[in-house]
Design a protein around this motif. Structure first.
Motif, PDB file in Angstrom:
ATOM      1  N   PHE A 221       0.840  -1.215   0.000  1.00  0.00           N
ATOM      2  CA  PHE A 221       0.000   0.000   0.000  1.00  0.00           C
ATOM      3  C   PHE A 221       0.871   1.260   0.000  1.00  0.00           C
ATOM      4  N   GLU A 222       1.959   1.244   0.776  1.00  0.00           N
ATOM      5  CA  GLU A 222       2.881   2.406   0.789  1.00  0.00           C
ATOM      6  C   GLU A 222       3.468   2.645  -0.602  1.00  0.00           C
ATOM      7  N   LEU A 223       3.810   1.545  -1.250  1.00  0.00           N
ATOM      8  CA  LEU A 223       4.393   1.642  -2.590  1.00  0.00           C
ATOM      9  C   LEU A 223       3.388   2.247  -3.587  1.00  0.00           C
ATOM     10  N   PHE A 224       2.149   1.797  -3.521  1.00  0.00           N
ATOM     11  CA  PHE A 224       1.121   2.338  -4.427  1.00  0.00           C
ATOM     12  C   PHE A 224       0.859   3.813  -4.125  1.00  0.00           C
TER      13      PHE A 224
ATOM     14  N   LYS B 233       2.950   5.922  -3.021  1.00  0.00           N
ATOM     15  CA  LYS B 233       4.091   6.702  -3.517  1.00  0.00           C
ATOM     16  C   LYS B 233       4.115   6.756  -5.047  1.00  0.00           C
ATOM     17  N   GLU B 234       3.867   5.639  -5.694  1.00  0.00           N
ATOM     18  CA  GLU B 234       4.093   5.551  -7.141  1.00  0.00           C
ATOM     19  C   GLU B 234       2.834   5.776  -7.998  1.00  0.00           C
ATOM     20  N   HIS B 235       1.665   5.496  -7.467  1.00  0.00           N
ATOM     21  CA  HIS B 235       0.415   5.618  -8.241  1.00  0.00           C
ATOM     22  C   HIS B 235       0.557   5.045  -9.659  1.00  0.00           C
ATOM     23  N   PRO B 236       0.740   3.726  -9.772  1.00  0.00           N
ATOM     24  CA  PRO B 236       0.925   3.132 -11.111  1.00  0.00           C
ATOM     25  C   PRO B 236      -0.359   3.184 -11.950  1.00  0.00           C
ATOM     26  N   ASP B 237      -0.186   3.217 -13.282  1.00  0.00           N
ATOM     27  CA  ASP B 237      -1.334   3.100 -14.197  1.00  0.00           C
ATOM     28  C   ASP B 237      -1.688   1.630 -14.420  1.00  0.00           C
ATOM     29  N   VAL B 238      -0.644   0.803 -14.464  1.00  0.00           N
ATOM     30  CA  VAL B 238      -0.816  -0.615 -14.805  1.00  0.00           C
ATOM     31  C   VAL B 238      -0.001  -1.460 -13.830  1.00  0.00           C
TER      32      VAL B 238
ATOM     33  N   LEU C 245      -2.641 -15.081  -1.494  1.00  0.00           N
ATOM     34  CA  LEU C 245      -2.739 -13.877  -0.651  1.00  0.00           C
ATOM     35  C   LEU C 245      -2.042 -12.686  -1.302  1.00  0.00           C
ATOM     36  N   GLY C 246      -0.885 -12.940  -1.918  1.00  0.00           N
ATOM     37  CA  GLY C 246      -0.150 -11.851  -2.578  1.00  0.00           C
ATOM     38  C   GLY C 246      -0.982 -11.214  -3.686  1.00  0.00           C
ATOM     39  N   THR C 247      -1.659 -12.054  -4.460  1.00  0.00           N
ATOM     40  CA  THR C 247      -2.536 -11.525  -5.513  1.00  0.00           C
ATOM     41  C   THR C 247      -3.657 -10.695  -4.889  1.00  0.00           C
ATOM     42  N   GLY C 248      -4.210 -11.183  -3.775  1.00  0.00           N
ATOM     43  CA  GLY C 248      -5.280 -10.448  -3.085  1.00  0.00           C
ATOM     44  C   GLY C 248      -4.818  -9.079  -2.607  1.00  0.00           C
ATOM     45  N   VAL C 249      -3.601  -9.009  -2.087  1.00  0.00           N
ATOM     46  CA  VAL C 249      -3.068  -7.721  -1.616  1.00  0.00           C
ATOM     47  C   VAL C 249      -2.925  -6.750  -2.797  1.00  0.00           C
ATOM     48  N   LEU C 250      -2.403  -7.228  -3.904  1.00  0.00           N
ATOM     49  CA  LEU C 250      -2.233  -6.353  -5.079  1.00  0.00           C
ATOM     50  C   LEU C 250      -3.594  -5.852  -5.577  1.00  0.00           C
ATOM     51  N   LEU C 251      -4.579  -6.742  -5.599  1.00  0.00           N
ATOM     52  CA  LEU C 251      -5.918  -6.344  -6.063  1.00  0.00           C
ATOM     53  C   LEU C 251      -6.510  -5.283  -5.134  1.00  0.00           C
ATOM     54  N   ASP C 252      -6.314  -5.472  -3.817  1.00  0.00           N
ATOM     55  CA  ASP C 252      -6.841  -4.476  -2.865  1.00  0.00           C
ATOM     56  C   ASP C 252      -6.142  -3.125  -3.047  1.00  0.00           C
ATOM     57  N   ALA C 253      -4.853  -3.164  -3.288  1.00  0.00           N
ATOM     58  CA  ALA C 253      -4.120  -1.899  -3.506  1.00  0.00           C
ATOM     59  C   ALA C 253      -4.631  -1.218  -4.785  1.00  0.00           C
ATOM     60  N   CYS C 254      -4.926  -2.008  -5.805  1.00  0.00           N
ATOM     61  CA  CYS C 254      -5.459  -1.433  -7.054  1.00  0.00           C
ATOM     62  C   CYS C 254      -6.827  -0.786  -6.805  1.00  0.00           C
ATOM     63  N   ARG C 255      -7.640  -1.432  -5.990  1.00  0.00           N
ATOM     64  CA  ARG C 255      -8.964  -0.837  -5.664  1.00  0.00           C
ATOM     65  C   ARG C 255      -8.783   0.465  -4.913  1.00  0.00           C
TER      66      ARG C 255
ATOM     67  N   TYR D  69     -16.228  -5.571  -8.006  1.00  0.00           N
ATOM     68  CA  TYR D  69     -15.746  -4.184  -7.845  1.00  0.00           C
ATOM     69  C   TYR D  69     -15.520  -3.483  -9.187  1.00  0.00           C
ATOM     70  N   LYS D  70     -15.787  -4.182 -10.269  1.00  0.00           N
ATOM     71  CA  LYS D  70     -15.559  -3.623 -11.616  1.00  0.00           C
ATOM     72  C   LYS D  70     -14.101  -3.212 -11.814  1.00  0.00           C
ATOM     73  N   LEU D  71     -13.180  -3.941 -11.171  1.00  0.00           N
ATOM     74  CA  LEU D  71     -11.752  -3.645 -11.342  1.00  0.00           C
ATOM     75  C   LEU D  71     -11.335  -4.057 -12.768  1.00  0.00           C
ATOM     76  N   PRO D  72     -10.658  -3.181 -13.503  1.00  0.00           N
ATOM     77  CA  PRO D  72     -10.315  -3.511 -14.910  1.00  0.00           C
ATOM     78  C   PRO D  72      -9.114  -4.467 -14.991  1.00  0.00           C
ATOM     79  N   CYS D  73      -9.401  -5.739 -14.965  1.00  0.00           N
ATOM     80  CA  CYS D  73      -8.327  -6.755 -14.953  1.00  0.00           C
ATOM     81  C   CYS D  73      -8.361  -7.596 -16.222  1.00  0.00           C
ATOM     82  N   THR D  74      -7.200  -8.134 -16.581  1.00  0.00           N
ATOM     83  CA  THR D  74      -7.118  -9.183 -17.597  1.00  0.00           C
ATOM     84  C   THR D  74      -6.290 -10.324 -17.013  1.00  0.00           C
TER      85      THR D  74
END
Ligand code: NAD
Ligand code: TDX
Length: 339
Positions: free
Chosen positions: A67-70, A72-77, A103-113, A171-176
């Motif tokens: 979460f700290e990384l996101f 700071k960086e606010h990635p697009d992708v 769990l790691g995938t879940g954390v990344l998805l939550d950070a994206c949300r 959550y309508k998260l734009p994933c592929t």
């Protein structure tokens, strides 16, 4: 675009970082990797000093750090390669596969949300479909093939895929998601079949073929996989799954003989050993959807790719000799002694 690439110090993620940094100087590539036994900073050495590349040593399952990384960086992708990836290790010790891959995938998805994202891409595998019988060469995995996993590794990857699809729907998260067949090429960790054979033969050791060597894998040169993922994040439709593969099916015995032939050695280098428990028989991808919708086709035929790969291992002995001289020896002993 600012693109976070997780697992970029590994085999495919490393090749993807090289490809993206060199192809898109206007984009910013941020590599996030825990540097497990499979992560290697030497893989990233050729791009470490590039202006459009940044590296963070971070665990994707560490919610606070991610979460700290996101923030700071606010990635697009985000492209998630980070995973425990070796089937045999998952049979020895499944727990870490559940932690990182699910769990790691879940954390990344939550950070994206939480921080917003244009695209989250999950790098999955054809192993989520289970296997196909050896006597039905007419059958292939399509995106509609039901999930039917065999190993703790593939079960953890399928779980992650389901989580991604749940975040798309709820959550309508734009994933592929992409599901690729077996990769080979430079920077492949020598616990996997093709680099293990090359390293063993170059060190005068036999190559362990599981069972009768009849199992079939559908081999794809790693650069073709990188190009496919790049096309999916730029042109693919959110919510969609894309199979990636190039109709390059070979039995393990055929691949072993090809490697031995290229290295000028005979079949006496083959040693048949006890089979992998639950060993998937055949993988074969139908890549019609990605070809039809994104125009992707693999560029490198197996005969050319295997020559390039062997040449790379001959020219980069230091890279893999460093790996096999360390902790890898304990792994090899556990996995192959008296097998
Ligand atoms: P790899 O094992 O070579 O690399 C994995 C990388 O992830 C390493 O750098 C490791 O340090 C990193 N990592 C592991 N746990 C982490 C964590 N908790 N946090 C951050 N980083 C972590 O794997 P690979 O063969 O390059 O595979 C990459 C991805 O592609 C995986 O998701 C795998 O399931 C998938 N895939 C691989 C293949 C193949 O043939 N190798 C085929 C299809 C799909
Ligand atoms: O020593 C060996 N002898 C042998 O016969 C090893 C390591 C493997 N094999 C066989 C098992 C498989 O049939 O070779 C084939 C390929 O084995 P791996 O390289 O371990 O790959 P596989 O199990 O097919 O999984 C790979 O492709 C799908 C990747 O490791 C996964 O991360 C990916 O999802």
């Amino acid at each position: 675009m600012k693109i976070i690439v997780t697992g970029g110090a590994g085999f495919i993620g490393g090749n993807f970082c090289h490809y993206m940094v060199n192809t898109y100087p206007e984009d910013s590539i941020i590599c996030v990797d825990k540097l497990t036994y499979a992560g290697n900073m030497e893989t990233l050495a050729p791009i470490m000093e590039k202006d459009n590349f940044t590296f963070y040593k971070t665990d994707i399952a560490d919610r606070t750090a991610i979460f700290e990384l996101f923030q700071k960086e606010h990635p697009d992708v985000v492209v998630n390669f980070a995973a425990e990836s070796h089937v045999d290790r998952s049979i020895l010790d499944p727990a870490v596969f559940l932690r990182t891959n699910i769990l790691g995938t879940g954390v990344l998805l939550d950070a994206c949300r939480e921080y917003g994202i244009k695209r989250y891409h999950q790098v999955s595998t054809d192993e989520v479909y289970g296997d196909l019988p050896l006597d039905r060469p007419d059958l292939f995995f399509t995106e509609e093939t039901p999930l039917h996993t065999s190993s703790p590794y593939s079960a953890s990857k399928a779980s992650a895929d389901l989580l991604v699809l749940a975040y798309v729907r709820t959550y309508k998260l734009p994933c592929t998601i992409s599901r690729c067949s077996n990769n080979y090429g430079p920077y492949h960790f020598p616990e996997k079949f093709i680099p293990l054979m090359i390293a063993n033969v170059l060190n005068g050791k036999k190559i362990p073929v599981y069972g009768k060597g009849e199992n079939v894998r559908d081999w794809l040169f790693v650069e073709d996989h990188c190009i496919a993922i790049d096309q999916i994040i730029r042109k693919g439709t959110a919510g969609e799954i894309y199979n990636i593969g190039g109709h390059n099916e070979r039995t393990n015995l055929e691949v072993a003989k090809t490697v031995l032939h290229e290295l000028g050695k005979g079949e006496d280098f083959i040693e048949y050993v006890t089979d992998r428990p639950g060993h998937d028989r055949r993988y074969a991808i139908d890549p019609a959807k990605i070809h039809r919708e994104l125009g992707w086709l693999p560029k490198t035929p197996f005969e050319e790719g295997i020559k390039k790969t062997i040449a790379w291992y001959l020219e980069n002995r230091g890279w893999w000799e460093n790996i096999i001289s360390g902790e890898y020896q304990n792994y090899y002993e556990t996995m192959y002694h008296n097998r």
